[in-house]
Each structure stands twice: as C-alpha cells, then as structure tokens.
Write an enzyme that holds these catalytic residues in place. Structure first.
Site, PDB file in Angstrom:
ATOM      1  CG  MET A 194      -1.913  -1.168   1.190  1.00  0.00           C
ATOM      2  SD  MET A 194      -3.387  -0.879   2.158  1.00  0.00           S
ATOM      3  CE  MET A 194      -2.689  -0.728   3.789  1.00  0.00           C
ATOM      4  N   GLY A 195       2.147   1.087  -0.391  1.00  0.00           N
ATOM      5  CA  GLY A 195       3.041   2.242  -0.441  1.00  0.00           C
ATOM      6  C   GLY A 195       3.599   2.577   0.927  1.00  0.00           C
ATOM      7  CG  HIS A 253       6.904  -2.366   2.135  1.00  0.00           C
ATOM      8  ND1 HIS A 253       6.814  -1.265   2.957  1.00  0.00           N
ATOM      9  CD2 HIS A 253       5.662  -2.907   2.108  1.00  0.00           C
ATOM     10  CE1 HIS A 253       5.570  -1.134   3.391  1.00  0.00           C
ATOM     11  NE2 HIS A 253       4.850  -2.117   2.903  1.00  0.00           N
ATOM     12  CD  GLN A 280      -6.138  -3.263   2.648  1.00  0.00           C
ATOM     13  OE1 GLN A 280      -5.967  -3.634   1.498  1.00  0.00           O
ATOM     14  NE2 GLN A 280      -5.272  -3.565   3.605  1.00  0.00           N
ATOM     15  CB  SER A 338       4.306  -0.732  10.992  1.00  0.00           C
ATOM     16  OG  SER A 338       3.085  -0.103  10.695  1.00  0.00           O
ATOM     17  NE  ARG A 391      -2.558   1.768  10.032  1.00  0.00           N
ATOM     18  CZ  ARG A 391      -2.752   0.689   9.277  1.00  0.00           C
ATOM     19  NH1 ARG A 391      -1.861  -0.288   9.265  1.00  0.00           N
ATOM     20  NH2 ARG A 391      -3.838   0.581   8.529  1.00  0.00           N
TER      21      ARG A 391
HETATM   22  O1  PAF Z   1      -0.422  -5.765   3.787  1.00  0.00           O
HETATM   23  C1  PAF Z   1      -0.742  -4.806   3.055  1.00  0.00           C
HETATM   24  O2  PAF Z   1      -0.021  -3.845   2.893  1.00  0.00           O
HETATM   25  C2  PAF Z   1      -2.100  -4.831   2.358  1.00  0.00           C
HETATM   26  O3  PAF Z   1      -3.069  -5.411   3.160  1.00  0.00           O
HETATM   27  C3  PAF Z   1      -2.060  -5.509   0.984  1.00  0.00           C
HETATM   28  C4  PAF Z   1      -1.728  -6.982   1.092  1.00  0.00           C
HETATM   29  C5  PAF Z   1      -1.031  -4.816   0.110  1.00  0.00           C
HETATM   30  C6  PAF Z   1      -3.423  -5.393   0.296  1.00  0.00           C
HETATM   31  O4  PAF Z   1      -3.784  -4.044   0.120  1.00  0.00           O
END
Ligand code: PAF
Length: 281
Positions: A30-31, A37, A61, A185, A187
């Site tokens: 989600m960037g 990541h 979501q 994270s 956040r």
């Molecule tokens: O884990 C995340 O960042 C999100 O839930 C995902 C898997 C990219 C789906 O939007």
C-alpha cells in the site's frame, strides 16, 4: 523500471516481460515503503525472472476513514526505492483503475477471517481479498510475497487462494524490526516521540513471554502479557489471542495444538500496532 497505472498497460507490459514462460514474483503493497517491504522485494528479485510491485492504498480494506485519511503517502520515494531494488514493473493505479465499478464480492473464509482483526475491523479482510484477488487475476504471478507481521492476513489470503483455486505460491517472509525490536510498519511514523520510546515493549514482552510460558498456563501467559504492556500508560492492548497457528482459534492449553501463536494488537496513543510471536511449531 516501468511504472504503469492502467490495468491494460500492466497486462501488456507483463506479456512482453514473461515471454518464454518466465516466473513472475508479485509484492502487493500500500506504499509508504520501508525496510520490511524492501526485504520482500529483494527476495522476490532473487527468486523470480520478473518482479512486479503494486503500490495501491486500497480503500475497501479500511474500516476507519481517519486511518485511510492519515495513512502516509510517499509515491515518489516509493518509486525510487523500487527502482533501486531492480523491480521490473511498478503498478501504481488509481482507485478508478482498480474499481471502475464498486466491488460487491463477499468472501466467506471461515474462522481465519472472522477472529481477531476480522472481529475488530469489520470488512477489512473482505477488502484485502478484493484487492489481492484482483492483483492475482491481473498479474497471474508464480509467487506472491507477504510479511509475517500480518500473520492473520497471510492465513486469510491462503484460505482465499485455496477457495478460488489460484495457481501460485504464497511466500511468507519474516517480520523486519527496528533495532529496538519494534516491528517495521508504515504507521510507525505516526507515533509521537514518547510513544515511539515505549512501543518496543510490545515485542520485548512477547519474547519474554516465551520463557514465562514454560512454567505457566495459556491463561496465565495471556494475562501476564496484557498486564505487562498495559502497565505503560501510553499503551493499551486491544486483544491478545494465543491461538492455533492454522485455524487461528484460541487454545486453552499448550498441548491443544502443535502450532501455537500469540497475536496482539496494541493502541500506542492513537496508532494501532500489531505483532505476533510463535510459541510452538
Ligand atoms: O499488507 C498490506 O499492505 C495490504 O493489506 C495488501 C496486502 C497490500 C493489500 O492491500
């Protein structure tokens, strides 16, 4: 690296890249990309001929509008990081590209999607399944990479893959932590300096609970973890579930399963942090 936003451009680019039956690794994100990541992308790079990373802040979501509004957005830095990791295609669509029509699909995946985050964030996993299933249909990856910090998310996605019959491998990657143990994270940037200082107590307590659990019951271990973390005025445990690592249903004794995991969510100020620890595998 190609940056594409439209689904048909993604499919066209992929068709060129994957000629000759090449393997494709997909890292959905989600960037607001960080070292966690990066480790997923690097692993995908090592294990596949072609690497696709999606950067899409998926609105379906988010059950909390304020969480979506304040979620960090760093598209330029994200693209630069992906380029430096040798990614082939960065898929950075808009909401209209992904949802030209409202997605009305409802997934029924049983207990794995109903407990813990499923109970606390109604609709969250349905939204995760909507976007992840679309990404799987668009990209048709050989492998898709997810971080173990979101332990329940992996279980839900595996259940969806089994139910819909996607032919791909879900690769589970270890949680990447700050030096003081706090799980990385997107956040975390929203933590105030004071809260950031105490937040590592979450993982420290989980780790110490491994030792505590050796001579205490599941219930005693549960209560000890909750009491220890709640002793910090800046933090409040929302739930801590000691559960079967496959069904995610709570266990009441250490012998109830061969795979026992503790999953926790803690309010650190107004930021919700999640983490987990494996007691038995
Ligand atoms: O884990 C995340 O960042 C999100 O839930 C995902 C898997 C990219 C789906 O939007």
């Amino acid at each position: 690296m190609k940056i594409v936003s439209r689904v048909d451009d993604l499919k066209r680019s992929l068709a060129e890249f994957r000629e000759g039956g090449k393997s494709v690794g997909l890292v959905p994100t989600m960037g607001a990309l960080h070292e966690g990541h990066k480790s997923l992308v690097e692993r995908a790079r090592r294990e596949n001929d072609v690497v696709v990373v999606s950067v899409f802040l998926n609105p379906t979501q988010f059950n909390n509008a304020e969480d979506l509004r304040t979620y960090p957005r760093t598209a330029d830095a994200d693209a630069a990081m992906l380029e430096s990791c040798g990614v082939d295609i960065a898929f950075m669509p808009t909401v209209e590209d992904i949802y030209p029509e409202p997605d009305t699909r409802v997934f029924h995946l049983g207990s794995v999607a109903e407990v813990m985050e499923g109970a606390m964030r109604p609709g969250h996993f349905n939204g995760v399944c909507q976007i992840v299933s679309k990404l799987f249909m668009f990209v048709e990856p050989t492998r898709a990479y997810f971080g173990e910090k979101d332990f329940q998310q992996i279980a839900v996605i595996k259940a969806m893959v089994a139910q819909l019959g996607f032919n791909l491998e879900i690769v589970e990657c270890p949680c990447i932590r700050e030096e003081d143990g706090l799980a990385k994270s997107s956040r975390n940037v929203r933590l105030t300096p004071l809260v950031r200082k105490v937040a590592p107590a979450i993982y420290r307590t989980l780790k110490e609970s491994l030792r505590f659990a050796e001579d205490h019951s599941v219930e005693q271990t549960h209560d000890w973890v909750v009491t220890t973390i709640n002793a910090y005025p800046e933090m409040e445990v929302e739930y801590f579930s000691i559960c079967d690592g496959d069904t995610l249903l709570p266990v009441d004794s250490w012998d109830a399963s061969d795979h026992v995991v503790g999953c926790i969510t803690v309010y650190c100020g107004d930021v919700r942090e999640i983490d987990n620890i494996t007691y038995k595998k």
